[in-house]
Design a protein around this motif. Structure first.
Motif, PDB file in Angstrom:
ATOM      1  N   ARG A 124      21.751  -0.706 -23.816  1.00 10.34           N
ATOM      2  CA  ARG A 124      22.608  -1.881 -23.732  1.00 10.34           C
ATOM      3  C   ARG A 124      22.788  -2.570 -25.088  1.00 10.34           C
ATOM      4  NH1 ARG A 124      23.249  -4.245 -18.556  1.00 10.34           N
ATOM      5  NH2 ARG A 124      22.280  -3.027 -16.893  1.00 10.34           N
ATOM      6  N   MET A 125      21.696  -2.663 -25.866  1.00  6.45           N
ATOM      7  CA  MET A 125      21.731  -3.447 -27.099  1.00  6.45           C
ATOM      8  C   MET A 125      22.125  -2.628 -28.328  1.00  6.45           C
ATOM      9  SD  MET A 125      21.183  -6.540 -26.371  1.00  6.45           S
ATOM     10  CE  MET A 125      20.779  -7.399 -24.857  1.00  6.45           C
ATOM     11  N   THR A 126      21.578  -1.464 -28.474  1.00  6.62           N
ATOM     12  CA  THR A 126      21.855  -0.623 -29.647  1.00  6.62           C
ATOM     13  C   THR A 126      22.193   0.792 -29.173  1.00  6.62           C
ATOM     14  OG1 THR A 126      19.487  -0.167 -29.850  1.00  6.62           O
ATOM     15  CG2 THR A 126      20.375  -1.968 -31.183  1.00  6.62           C
ATOM     16  N   PRO A 127      23.367   0.986 -28.584  1.00  4.85           N
ATOM     17  CA  PRO A 127      23.679   2.275 -27.959  1.00  4.85           C
ATOM     18  C   PRO A 127      23.694   3.450 -28.924  1.00  4.85           C
ATOM     19  CG  PRO A 127      25.631   0.878 -28.093  1.00  4.85           C
ATOM     20  CD  PRO A 127      24.466   0.022 -28.451  1.00  4.85           C
ATOM     21  N   GLN A 128      23.930   3.207 -30.218  1.00  4.24           N
ATOM     22  CA  GLN A 128      23.951   4.321 -31.153  1.00  4.24           C
ATOM     23  C   GLN A 128      22.561   4.895 -31.395  1.00  4.24           C
ATOM     24  OE1 GLN A 128      24.127   1.148 -31.855  1.00  4.24           O
ATOM     25  NE2 GLN A 128      24.016   0.675 -34.038  1.00  4.24           N
ATOM     26  N   PHE A 129      21.510   4.213 -30.906  1.00  3.45           N
ATOM     27  CA  PHE A 129      20.137   4.702 -31.033  1.00  3.45           C
ATOM     28  C   PHE A 129      19.571   5.191 -29.694  1.00  3.45           C
ATOM     29  CE2 PHE A 129      20.749   1.925 -34.625  1.00  3.45           C
ATOM     30  CZ  PHE A 129      20.145   2.618 -35.662  1.00  3.45           C
ATOM     31  N   GLU A 130      20.438   5.383 -28.731  1.00  2.22           N
ATOM     32  CA  GLU A 130      19.977   5.861 -27.426  1.00  2.22           C
ATOM     33  C   GLU A 130      19.485   7.302 -27.552  1.00  2.22           C
ATOM     34  OE1 GLU A 130      21.617   6.428 -22.834  1.00  2.22           O
ATOM     35  OE2 GLU A 130      22.975   5.813 -24.453  1.00  2.22           O
ATOM     36  N   VAL A 131      18.292   7.541 -27.051  1.00  2.00           N
ATOM     37  CA  VAL A 131      17.684   8.875 -27.123  1.00  2.00           C
ATOM     38  C   VAL A 131      18.108   9.675 -25.899  1.00  2.00           C
ATOM     39  CG1 VAL A 131      15.522  10.161 -27.179  1.00  2.00           C
ATOM     40  CG2 VAL A 131      15.721   8.001 -28.428  1.00  2.00           C
ATOM     41  N   PRO A 132      18.693  10.865 -26.078  1.00  2.00           N
ATOM     42  CA  PRO A 132      19.113  11.670 -24.923  1.00  2.00           C
ATOM     43  C   PRO A 132      17.935  12.005 -24.023  1.00  2.00           C
ATOM     44  CG  PRO A 132      20.032  12.525 -26.978  1.00  2.00           C
ATOM     45  CD  PRO A 132      19.028  11.498 -27.358  1.00  2.00           C
ATOM     46  N   ALA A 133      18.184  12.023 -22.736  1.00  5.29           N
ATOM     47  CA  ALA A 133      17.123  12.334 -21.772  1.00  5.29           C
ATOM     48  C   ALA A 133      16.608  13.753 -21.942  1.00  5.29           C
ATOM     49  CB  ALA A 133      17.645  12.128 -20.352  1.00  5.29           C
ATOM     50  N   SER A 134      17.441  14.638 -22.502  1.00  7.33           N
ATOM     51  CA  SER A 134      17.052  16.036 -22.664  1.00  7.33           C
ATOM     52  C   SER A 134      16.210  16.285 -23.911  1.00  7.33           C
ATOM     53  CB  SER A 134      18.307  16.915 -22.729  1.00  7.33           C
ATOM     54  OG  SER A 134      19.138  16.516 -23.816  1.00  7.33           O
ATOM     55  N   LEU A 135      15.964  15.243 -24.703  1.00 14.79           N
ATOM     56  CA  LEU A 135      15.237  15.416 -25.951  1.00 14.79           C
ATOM     57  C   LEU A 135      13.799  15.845 -25.657  1.00 14.79           C
ATOM     58  CD1 LEU A 135      16.112  15.032 -28.903  1.00 14.79           C
ATOM     59  CD2 LEU A 135      14.958  12.830 -28.866  1.00 14.79           C
ATOM     60  N   LYS A 136      13.396  16.965 -26.229  1.00 17.41           N
ATOM     61  CA  LYS A 136      12.083  17.541 -25.962  1.00 17.41           C
ATOM     62  C   LYS A 136      11.111  17.168 -27.072  1.00 17.41           C
ATOM     63  CE  LYS A 136       9.699  21.941 -25.157  1.00 17.41           C
ATOM     64  NZ  LYS A 136       9.841  23.410 -25.101  1.00 17.41           N
ATOM     65  N   HIS A 137       9.938  16.663 -26.667  1.00 14.25           N
ATOM     66  CA  HIS A 137       8.918  16.268 -27.637  1.00 14.25           C
ATOM     67  C   HIS A 137       8.113  17.487 -28.066  1.00 14.25           C
ATOM     68  CE1 HIS A 137       5.786  13.985 -29.625  1.00 14.25           C
ATOM     69  NE2 HIS A 137       4.879  14.574 -28.867  1.00 14.25           N
ATOM     70  N   HIS A 138       7.921  17.630 -29.386  1.00  8.91           N
ATOM     71  CA  HIS A 138       7.122  18.721 -29.938  1.00  8.91           C
ATOM     72  C   HIS A 138       5.820  18.149 -30.487  1.00  8.91           C
ATOM     73  CE1 HIS A 138      10.513  21.543 -29.704  1.00  8.91           C
ATOM     74  NE2 HIS A 138      11.266  20.546 -30.151  1.00  8.91           N
ATOM     75  N   ALA A 139       4.705  18.598 -29.955  1.00  9.55           N
ATOM     76  CA  ALA A 139       3.402  18.163 -30.462  1.00  9.55           C
ATOM     77  C   ALA A 139       3.045  18.978 -31.705  1.00  9.55           C
ATOM     78  CB  ALA A 139       2.335  18.336 -29.384  1.00  9.55           C
ATOM     79  N   LEU A 140       2.089  18.455 -32.492  1.00  2.56           N
ATOM     80  CA  LEU A 140       1.639  19.185 -33.664  1.00  2.56           C
ATOM     81  C   LEU A 140       0.826  20.405 -33.243  1.00  2.56           C
ATOM     82  CD1 LEU A 140       0.491  16.283 -36.030  1.00  2.56           C
ATOM     83  CD2 LEU A 140       2.695  17.452 -35.955  1.00  2.56           C
TER      84      LEU A 140
END
Length: 486
Positions: free
Chosen positions: A336-352
Motif C-alpha cells: 500500500r505504501m511503497t508498491p515499488q518495493f513489494e516482494v513477489p510471493a514467488s521469491l525463493k529464499h536461498h540460505a548460505l
C-alpha cells in the motif's frame, strides 16, 4: 503573473535570539564554575556579568534585525527568499525542483500557534529555505503554493508501482494511512535499540564531571562513600537510568506516529512535545530495511526503515516508515505504501551453504580466546574471557542461520544479522554499485562477500552479505552490469 509575498511571524525574532543564547549557555557556565574565576586572580565577577548581559542584549538585537530583513516571495515559477543582517542573501528556488515541504511544531511554536517550515530540493543535503516561525494559516498557504513533487512533463517517467500524478486516477483512492497504536509505542520504547546510544552519551557526560567540578572530585567521593559491594549496584543503576532515558526519548519521538500515502509521496507525522511532519517522495526511496531486534523476533514484530537520497543528516538518512509492525502485516503495508518495493510471493529464499558456517563460527571466538590467553599472562581474571567463547560461537551460528538472499527479475533481497536481523529490499534500478570480496579462507571454500551500495544521505548505504558462494556473487554482479538490457 501572480505573486505572493510574506514575512515571518514577529516571534521569529525570539527564536533567533534563543538560538544564540543557547550556544552561549555552556561557555558561560564553564566560566562561572571554573577555578580561575573563583580564585580572585581572574576577571572580576561584575565584569563577567556585564559581558553576559551585553551578549544577551546583542542576541535580542540580532534576532530583531534577522526578522526585519527576512522576506519571501512565491511566483508561478519560483520561491525567492531574502535574508541577512549585514550581508543580504537572496535564494531563488524553482518550484519544479522542490521535493518536500516539512513542518515542525516545537513546544514554543505550539504555545503561540506557530510552525517551522523547511523547504528541500532535489539533491539537497540540507534545507534550501527555512522559515523559523510562521502562523499555521500562512504555513498552509505557503505549502499549497509550493506543492512539492510535481515534475515537469517529459523530465521524469513514473516507475513501476508508482502512480503518476497526472494519471487520471482518483487521488482520494490513493490516500492511505497507518497509525502507531499506543501499546506498540510503549513496546518499541521499552525494547528499542537506542539503549547503547544512551549508555554512550551518559558515560560521556559522567566523564566530564571532574572537569566541570574539579574541586569536588566526584569519583573520589563516590569511591570513598560506596562499599566495594555497592559498586556493581551503582553500575546497574547507571544502566537502568540509560534504559529509562532511551525509553522516554523513544516515546517523545514516536508518539502520534502516522504515515499517509498521498499519490506519489509519503507524509510522516510524529512527536509528542515537538510535532514533526516530513514529506518523503516515493522516487527518493532507494531501499527498505526490515529490522527485527532479538526481543521483537520472539513476538513477531519488526521496524521498517527507508534509505532515502538527498535528505542529509538533520533529516535522518534512515527514515522510519513504521517504528513497530507485526511481521504478518508487512507485506500489505509495503504494497500500500511503497508498491515499488513489494516482494513477489514467488521469491525463493536461498540460505548460505554449510561450508560458510566456518567463516562465521570460528574467527570471532578464536580472536577472543587468543586475546584472553595473552591478557591472562598479566592478570588471571582475563581467563574469564575463555568462558565467553562458546556464547560467541553460538551467536555467530545464529548469524549464519539468519543470513541469505533472494533474487527475481529486478528485485534483490538480502538477509543478515549483526545484533538485529535485517532484511534489505533493493530494486535493481536503485543499486549504485556491486562489489565482490574474496578472502584467503573464502577462496579455499569457494565463498565471497557481496556488498551492495545504494544512494542514501551523504555517504550512501551499504549492505554486506558474507559467505555467499562465489558463483552466485558473480552472477549478481552480472545481474547489475546487465541492468540496461532488462
Amino acid at each position: 503573473m501572480k505573486t505572493s509575498e510574506g514575512r515571518l511571524h514577529p516571534f521569529a525574532a525570539v527564536f533567533v535570539s534563543l538560538q544564540i543564547v543557547k550556544g552561549l549557555i555552556v561557555p558561560l557556565i564553564v566560566i562561572f564554575l571554573s577555578k580561575h574565576s573563583r580564585s580572585g586572580s581572574g576577571t572580576p565577577l561584575y565584569f563577567q556579568v556585564g559581558w553576559s548581559l551585553a551578549a544577551l542584549v546583542g542576541s535580542i538585537v540580532w534576532g530583531f534585525l534577522s526578522w526585519r530583513r527576512f522576506r519571501y516571495e512565491v511566483s508561478e515559477e519560483q520561491l525567492k527568499v531574502t535574508q541577512g543582517v549585514f550581508v543580504q542573501k537572496k535564494t531563488f528556488i524553482p518550484l519544479e525542483r522542490i521535493q518536500s515541504v516539512d513542518v515542525t511544531e516545537g513546544v514554543l511554536h505550539r504555545l503561540f500557534g506557530l510552525v517551522r517550515v523547511e523547504v528541500q530540493t532535489a539533491g539537497g543535503q540540507k534545507p534550501e529555505a527555512v522559515f523559523s516561525a510562521l502562523a499555521r494559516g500562512d504555513a498552509a498557504r505557503l505549502r499549497s503554493m509550493l506543492e512539492p513533487g510535481k515534475a515537469p512533463q517529459g523530465q521524469e517517467q513514473p516507475e513501476p508501482g508508482v502512480l503518476s500524478a497526472g494519471s487520471g486516477s482518483d487521488p482520494s483512492k490513493l490516500r492511505l494511512t497507518y497509525k502507531l497504536p499506543v501499546g506498540s509505542l510503549f513496546v518499541a520504547a521499552l525494547t528499542t535499540g537506542g539503549f547503547g546510544v544512551s549508555v554512550s552519551l551518559l558515560a560521556a557526560a559522567m566523564g566530564k564531571l571532574d572537569e566541570l567540578f574539579p574541586d569536588f572530585h566526584v569519583y573520589r567521593y563516590l569511591w570513598n562513600a560506596l562499599d566495594a559491594a555497592m559498586i556493581p549496584l551503582f553500575a546497574l543503576g547507571i544502566l537502568l537510568v540509560a534504559w529509562m532515558i532511551s525509553a522516554i526519548a523513544s516515546v517523545l519521538k514516536f508518539a502520534n506516529f502516522t504515515i499517509t500515502r498521498k499519490e506519489n509521496k509519503l507524509l510522516l507525522t510524529r512527536g509528542l512535545l515537538e510535532r514533526r511532519q516530513v514529506t518523503v517522495p516515493l522516487r527518493r526511496i532507494q531501499a527498505i530495511r526490515i529490522v527485527e531486534e532479538p526481543l521483537w523476533q520472539l513476538f513477531g514484530y519488526s521496524a521498517l526503515y527507508a534509505e532515502t537520497v538527498g535528505y542529509g543528516v538533520q533529516k535522518g538518512e534512515n527514515a522510519h516508515l513504521f517504528p513497530l509492525l507485526r511481521n504478518r502485516e508487512i507485506g500489505e503495508f509495503v504494497k500500500r505504501m511503497t508498491p515499488q518495493f513489494e516482494v513477489p510471493a514467488s521469491l525463493k529464499h536461498h540460505a548460505l551453504p554449510r561450508r560458510a558456517l566456518w567463516g562465521y563460527a570460528l574467527p570471532a571466538p578464536l580472536v577472543l580466546a587468543l586475546a584472553a590467553a595473552a591478557a591472562g599472562l598479566i592478570t588471571p581474571w582475563a581467563y574469564v574471557g575463555l568462558l565467553l567463547c562458546p556464547l560467541v560461537m553460538i551467536w555467530q551460528w545464529w548469524r549464519y542461520r539468519n543470513a541469505g538472499w533472494s533474487r527475481e527479475g529486478r528485485m534483490l533481497v538480502l538477509r543478515f544479522r549483526r545484533l538485529a536481523k535485517t532484511t534489505a529490499v533493493i530494486p535493481l534500478s536503485r543499486v549504485q554499485s556491486v562489489s565482490v570480496e574474496i578472502g584467503p579462507l573464502q577462496r579455499r571454500l569457494g565463498l565471497s562477500t557481496l556488498q551492495i551500495a545504494v544512494a542514501s544521505g551523504r555517504r550512501g548505504a551499504f549492505f554486506r552479505l558474507a559467505g555467499l558462494p562465489e558463483q552466485e556473487a558473480r552472477e549478481l554482479a552480472r545481474w547489475y552490469m546487465d541492468r540496461n538490457k532488462r
